[in-house]
Design a protein around this motif. Sequence first.
Motif, PDB file in Angstrom:
ATOM      1  N   GLY A  32      73.180 -11.745 -18.210  1.00 41.24           N
ATOM      2  CA  GLY A  32      74.081 -12.806 -18.653  1.00 41.24           C
ATOM      3  C   GLY A  32      73.578 -14.184 -18.261  1.00 41.24           C
ATOM      4  N   HIS A  33      72.501 -14.215 -17.498  1.00 39.20           N
ATOM      5  CA  HIS A  33      71.918 -15.478 -17.030  1.00 39.20           C
ATOM      6  C   HIS A  33      70.418 -15.493 -17.363  1.00 39.20           C
ATOM      7  CE1 HIS A  33      75.654 -16.452 -14.801  1.00 39.20           C
ATOM      8  NE2 HIS A  33      75.754 -15.136 -14.818  1.00 39.20           N
ATOM      9  N   ASP A  34      69.636 -14.648 -16.664  1.00 36.21           N
ATOM     10  CA  ASP A  34      68.174 -14.624 -16.869  1.00 36.21           C
ATOM     11  C   ASP A  34      67.757 -13.723 -18.034  1.00 36.21           C
ATOM     12  OD1 ASP A  34      67.692 -16.166 -14.367  1.00 36.21           O
ATOM     13  OD2 ASP A  34      68.635 -14.373 -13.524  1.00 36.21           O
ATOM     14  N   ILE A  35      68.595 -12.792 -18.388  1.00 37.92           N
ATOM     15  CA  ILE A  35      68.361 -11.946 -19.571  1.00 37.92           C
ATOM     16  C   ILE A  35      69.690 -11.767 -20.290  1.00 37.92           C
ATOM     17  CG2 ILE A  35      66.283 -10.666 -18.853  1.00 37.92           C
ATOM     18  CD1 ILE A  35      68.122  -8.462 -17.756  1.00 37.92           C
ATOM     19  N   ASP A  36      69.622 -11.717 -21.625  1.00 39.88           N
ATOM     20  CA  ASP A  36      70.825 -11.501 -22.425  1.00 39.88           C
ATOM     21  C   ASP A  36      70.404 -11.091 -23.830  1.00 39.88           C
ATOM     22  OD1 ASP A  36      70.074 -13.876 -23.780  1.00 39.88           O
ATOM     23  OD2 ASP A  36      71.431 -15.126 -22.578  1.00 39.88           O
ATOM     24  N   THR A  37      71.337 -11.135 -24.771  1.00 39.89           N
ATOM     25  CA  THR A  37      71.035 -10.653 -26.129  1.00 39.89           C
ATOM     26  C   THR A  37      70.002 -11.522 -26.844  1.00 39.89           C
ATOM     27  OG1 THR A  37      72.954 -11.877 -26.926  1.00 39.89           O
ATOM     28  CG2 THR A  37      73.264  -9.536 -26.484  1.00 39.89           C
ATOM     29  N   THR A  38      69.754 -12.737 -26.331  1.00 41.92           N
ATOM     30  CA  THR A  38      68.755 -13.613 -26.978  1.00 41.92           C
ATOM     31  C   THR A  38      67.349 -13.407 -26.422  1.00 41.92           C
ATOM     32  OG1 THR A  38      68.940 -15.482 -25.438  1.00 41.92           O
ATOM     33  CG2 THR A  38      70.562 -15.378 -27.229  1.00 41.92           C
ATOM     34  N   THR A  39      67.232 -12.632 -25.332  1.00 43.85           N
ATOM     35  CA  THR A  39      65.916 -12.445 -24.704  1.00 43.85           C
ATOM     36  C   THR A  39      65.450 -11.004 -24.875  1.00 43.85           C
ATOM     37  OG1 THR A  39      67.011 -11.983 -22.581  1.00 43.85           O
ATOM     38  CG2 THR A  39      66.230 -14.222 -22.936  1.00 43.85           C
ATOM     39  N   SER A  40      64.148 -10.841 -25.056  1.00 39.41           N
ATOM     40  CA  SER A  40      63.566  -9.495 -25.112  1.00 39.41           C
ATOM     41  C   SER A  40      63.001  -9.141 -23.735  1.00 39.41           C
ATOM     42  CB  SER A  40      62.438  -9.452 -26.138  1.00 39.41           C
ATOM     43  OG  SER A  40      61.276 -10.092 -25.613  1.00 39.41           O
ATOM     44  N   PRO A  41      62.758  -7.858 -23.480  1.00 35.47           N
ATOM     45  CA  PRO A  41      62.137  -7.490 -22.199  1.00 35.47           C
ATOM     46  C   PRO A  41      60.772  -8.159 -21.977  1.00 35.47           C
ATOM     47  CG  PRO A  41      63.008  -5.541 -23.301  1.00 35.47           C
ATOM     48  CD  PRO A  41      63.120  -6.668 -24.274  1.00 35.47           C
ATOM     49  N   ILE A  42      60.060  -8.455 -23.054  1.00 40.20           N
ATOM     50  CA  ILE A  42      58.734  -9.078 -22.898  1.00 40.20           C
ATOM     51  C   ILE A  42      58.900 -10.543 -22.493  1.00 40.20           C
ATOM     52  CG2 ILE A  42      56.469  -9.442 -23.950  1.00 40.20           C
ATOM     53  CD1 ILE A  42      57.507  -6.440 -23.650  1.00 40.20           C
ATOM     54  N   GLU A  43      59.798 -11.257 -23.156  1.00 41.09           N
ATOM     55  CA  GLU A  43      60.100 -12.635 -22.751  1.00 41.09           C
ATOM     56  C   GLU A  43      60.572 -12.678 -21.301  1.00 41.09           C
ATOM     57  OE1 GLU A  43      61.658 -14.792 -26.837  1.00 41.09           O
ATOM     58  OE2 GLU A  43      63.081 -13.564 -25.726  1.00 41.09           O
ATOM     59  N   GLY A  44      61.353 -11.672 -20.917  1.00 37.75           N
ATOM     60  CA  GLY A  44      61.915 -11.628 -19.565  1.00 37.75           C
ATOM     61  C   GLY A  44      60.939 -11.188 -18.489  1.00 37.75           C
ATOM     62  N   GLY A  45      59.695 -10.911 -18.868  1.00 41.49           N
ATOM     63  CA  GLY A  45      58.704 -10.473 -17.880  1.00 41.49           C
ATOM     64  C   GLY A  45      58.935  -9.056 -17.388  1.00 41.49           C
ATOM     65  N   LEU A  46      59.516  -8.224 -18.239  1.00 40.83           N
ATOM     66  CA  LEU A  46      59.889  -6.864 -17.847  1.00 40.83           C
ATOM     67  C   LEU A  46      59.024  -5.796 -18.522  1.00 40.83           C
ATOM     68  CD1 LEU A  46      63.769  -7.393 -18.073  1.00 40.83           C
ATOM     69  CD2 LEU A  46      62.335  -7.513 -16.015  1.00 40.83           C
ATOM     70  N   ILE A  47      57.835  -6.183 -18.966  1.00 42.61           N
ATOM     71  CA  ILE A  47      56.953  -5.216 -19.637  1.00 42.61           C
ATOM     72  C   ILE A  47      56.643  -4.025 -18.730  1.00 42.61           C
ATOM     73  CG2 ILE A  47      54.821  -6.464 -19.005  1.00 42.61           C
ATOM     74  CD1 ILE A  47      53.684  -5.540 -21.753  1.00 42.61           C
ATOM     75  N   TRP A  48      56.619  -4.268 -17.408  1.00 44.84           N
ATOM     76  CA  TRP A  48      56.348  -3.186 -16.449  1.00 44.84           C
ATOM     77  C   TRP A  48      57.359  -2.048 -16.544  1.00 44.84           C
ATOM     78  CZ3 TRP A  48      60.435  -2.339 -13.228  1.00 44.84           C
ATOM     79  CH2 TRP A  48      61.345  -3.401 -13.071  1.00 44.84           C
ATOM     80  N   SER A  49      58.549  -2.343 -17.088  1.00 44.90           N
ATOM     81  CA  SER A  49      59.596  -1.318 -17.171  1.00 44.90           C
ATOM     82  C   SER A  49      59.507  -0.487 -18.451  1.00 44.90           C
ATOM     83  CB  SER A  49      60.977  -1.973 -17.058  1.00 44.90           C
ATOM     84  OG  SER A  49      61.255  -2.770 -18.202  1.00 44.90           O
ATOM     85  N   ILE A  50      58.498  -0.788 -19.291  1.00 43.02           N
ATOM     86  CA  ILE A  50      58.283  -0.005 -20.526  1.00 43.02           C
ATOM     87  C   ILE A  50      56.983   0.767 -20.354  1.00 43.02           C
ATOM     88  CG2 ILE A  50      58.104  -0.087 -23.039  1.00 43.02           C
ATOM     89  CD1 ILE A  50      59.431  -2.843 -22.971  1.00 43.02           C
ATOM     90  N   GLN A  51      57.094   2.088 -20.186  1.00 43.48           N
ATOM     91  CA  GLN A  51      55.908   2.900 -19.900  1.00 43.48           C
ATOM     92  C   GLN A  51      55.021   3.040 -21.138  1.00 43.48           C
ATOM     93  OE1 GLN A  51      59.096   3.674 -18.739  1.00 43.48           O
ATOM     94  NE2 GLN A  51      58.512   2.869 -16.726  1.00 43.48           N
ATOM     95  N   LYS A  52      53.768   3.388 -20.899  1.00 43.32           N
ATOM     96  CA  LYS A  52      52.719   3.386 -21.926  1.00 43.32           C
ATOM     97  C   LYS A  52      53.116   4.182 -23.183  1.00 43.32           C
ATOM     98  CE  LYS A  52      47.699   4.061 -22.335  1.00 43.32           C
ATOM     99  NZ  LYS A  52      47.410   5.321 -23.035  1.00 43.32           N
ATOM    100  N   ARG A  53      53.675   5.370 -22.990  1.00 42.98           N
ATOM    101  CA  ARG A  53      54.044   6.196 -24.153  1.00 42.98           C
ATOM    102  C   ARG A  53      55.026   5.466 -25.066  1.00 42.98           C
ATOM    103  NH1 ARG A  53      58.313   9.570 -25.606  1.00 42.98           N
ATOM    104  NH2 ARG A  53      59.328   9.528 -23.574  1.00 42.98           N
ATOM    105  N   ARG A  54      56.011   4.790 -24.472  1.00 39.90           N
ATOM    106  CA  ARG A  54      57.019   4.109 -25.281  1.00 39.90           C
ATOM    107  C   ARG A  54      56.456   2.855 -25.947  1.00 39.90           C
ATOM    108  NH1 ARG A  54      62.230   5.334 -24.887  1.00 39.90           N
ATOM    109  NH2 ARG A  54      61.993   5.185 -27.125  1.00 39.90           N
ATOM    110  N   ARG A  55      55.562   2.144 -25.262  1.00 42.53           N
ATOM    111  CA  ARG A  55      54.924   0.971 -25.871  1.00 42.53           C
ATOM    112  C   ARG A  55      54.189   1.376 -27.138  1.00 42.53           C
ATOM    113  NH1 ARG A  55      51.981  -2.065 -20.701  1.00 42.53           N
ATOM    114  NH2 ARG A  55      53.702  -1.751 -19.253  1.00 42.53           N
ATOM    115  N   GLU A  56      53.540   2.526 -27.066  1.00 45.32           N
ATOM    116  CA  GLU A  56      52.724   2.982 -28.204  1.00 45.32           C
ATOM    117  C   GLU A  56      53.573   3.621 -29.293  1.00 45.32           C
ATOM    118  OE1 GLU A  56      49.840   5.469 -26.281  1.00 45.32           O
ATOM    119  OE2 GLU A  56      48.756   3.750 -25.421  1.00 45.32           O
TER     120      GLU A  56
END
Length: 380
Positions: A252-276
Amino acid sequence: MAEQAHSDEPLLVTPLHAEHVALGARMVPFAGYDMPVQYPTGIMTEHNWTREHAGLFDVSHMGQALLVGPDHETTARALETLIPADIVNLKPGQQRYSQLLSEEGGILDDLMVTRSGDPAEDGKLVLVVNASMKEADYAHMQARLPANVKLVRSDDRALLAIQGPKAAEVMARLAPDTADMTFMAVKATKVAGLDVHLSRSGYTGEDGYEISVKAKDAVALWRALLADPEVKAIGLGARDSLRLEAGLCLYGHDIDTTTSPIEGGLIWSIQKRRREEGGFPGAARIQREIKDGAARVRVGLKPEGRAPAREGSIITTPDGREVGIVTSGGFGPTVNGPVAMGYVSKDVSAVGTDLHLVVRGKPIPAKVAAMPFAPHRYKR
């Protein structure tokens, strides 16, 4: 930290409400609950105590629920249609952080997902979601889960967190089998003779545990933990300054419906299989941002001087070009200075970049800073 309840709705209380009042807490509306923002010693003292000893937090306002299916694979694949984390390969006795995503790849909420270490529980996943979003999250999931996977609310449970460098010692005195757990490991055990589910995790950057307990046992657990001289009760104010120094997002502050996990610096939370493979809401956008980079990104910011830049402060280049906005900001007691997070254009996101934060109409010089501001001390 500013999730205010609507004044016309009665505030909910956690099972520990009377304990906070008895300790002299200043209570405030937060996400629809009457919650302790601080105790008499104040936010700065509570923050420093958690960094040096062990702080005890009531986080029973968070949403706890189970996803129940016929087996792990079925339940995990159902959840993977809603979040970008790899849950199929989540090992028994482990927890993982992820996000509920909209079809546009925006973040509806962030959550923790746990797979029990007990083979008898193998079709079940434990979810913990944010207090302010739990009703919306549950409705969103229930509308999209297959018929053979059910969402079961755990409204009869409370949640406590003990955080800080002495947390493991305190827990070892009450539950010796917790000492050898590592970060994001989970276990069902007894603490002070009470049945609990706990994870070695938290929201402060410190080592610690989050402990789910039946609501009827919450007061007994709270008192057993507070009986240790290393432990003090900590309110939402210090919880916020601790998580900000740790560079952790507040929904509701640093992440919300307008931000993606990549914009939010959260790529580490998406494992390789799901990225692909994709297969989650907004996958096309997120895969594109992984490949090409996002147009804006979440960064750490260190303002010069002592004045903090609060949420909503405009970020500009030194020559006045508007490049972003602060999403969290305050004074960092451990850092001994102001710290902030916000979103800026990719071209000014490198660590060390000079920027200005506009505070009360006045531009304050700042630099893009590496996060976390205070080092993480998780037990790896």
